[in-house]
Scaffold this active site. Structure first.
Site, PDB file in Angstrom:
ATOM      1  N   ALA A 172       0.819  -1.220   0.000  1.00  0.00           N
ATOM      2  CA  ALA A 172       0.000   0.000   0.000  1.00  0.00           C
ATOM      3  C   ALA A 172       0.844   1.257   0.000  1.00  0.00           C
ATOM      4  O   ALA A 172       0.296   2.355  -0.120  1.00  0.00           O
ATOM      5  CB  ALA A 172      -0.917   0.004   1.226  1.00  0.00           C
ATOM      6  N   ASP A 173       2.159   1.126   0.130  1.00  0.00           N
ATOM      7  CA  ASP A 173       3.002   2.297   0.371  1.00  0.00           C
ATOM      8  C   ASP A 173       3.815   2.720  -0.852  1.00  0.00           C
ATOM      9  O   ASP A 173       4.822   3.416  -0.724  1.00  0.00           O
ATOM     10  CB  ASP A 173       3.949   2.014   1.545  1.00  0.00           C
ATOM     11  CG  ASP A 173       4.335   3.296   2.272  1.00  0.00           C
ATOM     12  OD1 ASP A 173       3.443   4.105   2.577  1.00  0.00           O
ATOM     13  OD2 ASP A 173       5.540   3.498   2.523  1.00  0.00           O
ATOM     14  N   ALA A 174       3.392   2.318  -2.046  1.00  0.00           N
ATOM     15  CA  ALA A 174       4.111   2.697  -3.267  1.00  0.00           C
ATOM     16  C   ALA A 174       3.635   4.069  -3.722  1.00  0.00           C
ATOM     17  O   ALA A 174       2.632   4.197  -4.411  1.00  0.00           O
ATOM     18  CB  ALA A 174       3.884   1.657  -4.352  1.00  0.00           C
TER      19      ALA A 174
END
Length: 291
Positions: A172-174
């Site tokens: 989720a952190d891209a």
């Protein structure tokens, strides 16, 4: 080497109302290094570094194994990724990430290549790297590649694969600083992927996608099929996007256990690696069902 790992500062995670973000400033200590005959060394003043040394995050288990697994799985699927090598010293794990913004000449000397992450290329302040805070969206990123790269058709397909893989691996952190333009001898291209991780493996990490895929707001939301809208955002045909999604999901199911097993054989945390592989295979099945 142990002293070097101990010297890297342990900093507190920053939390918001929706959970932690792995890539907020200070979330992970890392240091640029050079390899000399395969051994880690600190660079001389002004010397171009060749690798990034990343120790495990203290708050979450097996982040070295997690990132190594995600990066090597992406490579097994044929995606362009930075080289990674998990290592251990006196039972202390760490990850070496090759710098893709370097060229090595015949004498072994390293030279820098220019790169710009999507925030830099779009003149977006780094503190706004998340799309919800004004950072790049996938739609903007695809247009940037069409406008700025030397082989737009090829680079667009590479970003499509990256977006699909992030959903499969549960990252989720891209955000906008995890995608870059690389200016090299072959022209301007999308840089190899880096900072890949299965963030969904850690319940405390925010599930909100740093860059939405069409209508998907969180990494957990696979109940709807976003591919028609995402095809519109990418400027590609819907049938092609769905077919490529199915291909990558099938490949992830095929390779996940083998990649995890190869790392377990190196003395790394086998139970956590098995957990990461199971998460990814379940997600790949759900992604395949969504097409």
């Amino acid at each position: 080497m142990v002293d070097l790992l101990d010297a890297l500062p342990t900093r507190p995670f920053l939390a918001g109302d929706e959970g932690l973000r792995l890539s907020l400033a200070g979330a992970q200590s890392k240091i640029p290094i050079v390899l000399v005959d395969g051994q880690v060394a600190l660079p001389a003043p002004g010397q171009p570094t060749t690798h990034i040394l990343k120790p495990p995050m203290t708050r979450f288990p097996a982040t070295t194994e997690n990132e190594a697994f995600a990066m090597l799985l992406a490579a097994a699927l044929g995606l362009s990724v930075a080289g990674v090598e998990p290592r251990r010293v006196k039972d202390r794990p760490f990850l070496l990430v090759s710098r893709y913004d370097r060229v090595i000449d015949a004498t072994g000397a390293a030279y820098r290549l220019h790169q710009e992450d999507f925030c830099q290329a779009l003149s977006i302040p780094p503190e706004h790297k998340y799309a919800a805070e004004g950072g790049p969206t996938f739609k903007v990123g695809f247009q940037l590649l069409r406008d700025a790269t030397s082989r737009p058709a090829l680079e667009v397909l590479k970003l499509l694969d990256a977006a699909i893989f992030q959903l499969i691996v549960g990252n989720a952190d891209a955000h906008g600083k995890n995608y870059s333009l690389l200016y090299g001898p072959d022209g301007t291209v999308l840089a190899p992927l880096y900072d890949l991780m299965c963030t969904i493996a850690y319940p405390d990490v925010a599930p909100k996608l740093a860059m939405k895929i069409a209508g998907l707001a969180t990494i957990e939301d696979l109940k709807m099929a976003p591919w028609t809208q995402f095809a519109s955002d990418t400027g590609l045909g819907g049938a092609f996007v769905r077919r490529r999604t199915a291909e990558l999901a099938s490949a992830a199911i095929k390779h996940a256990n083998d990649v995890a097993g190869s790392l377990s054989g190196g003395g790394f945390n086998s139970s956590e690696l098995s957990r990461f592989a199971n998460i990814v295979m379940q997600r790949a099945e759900a992604v395949a069902a969504s097409v």
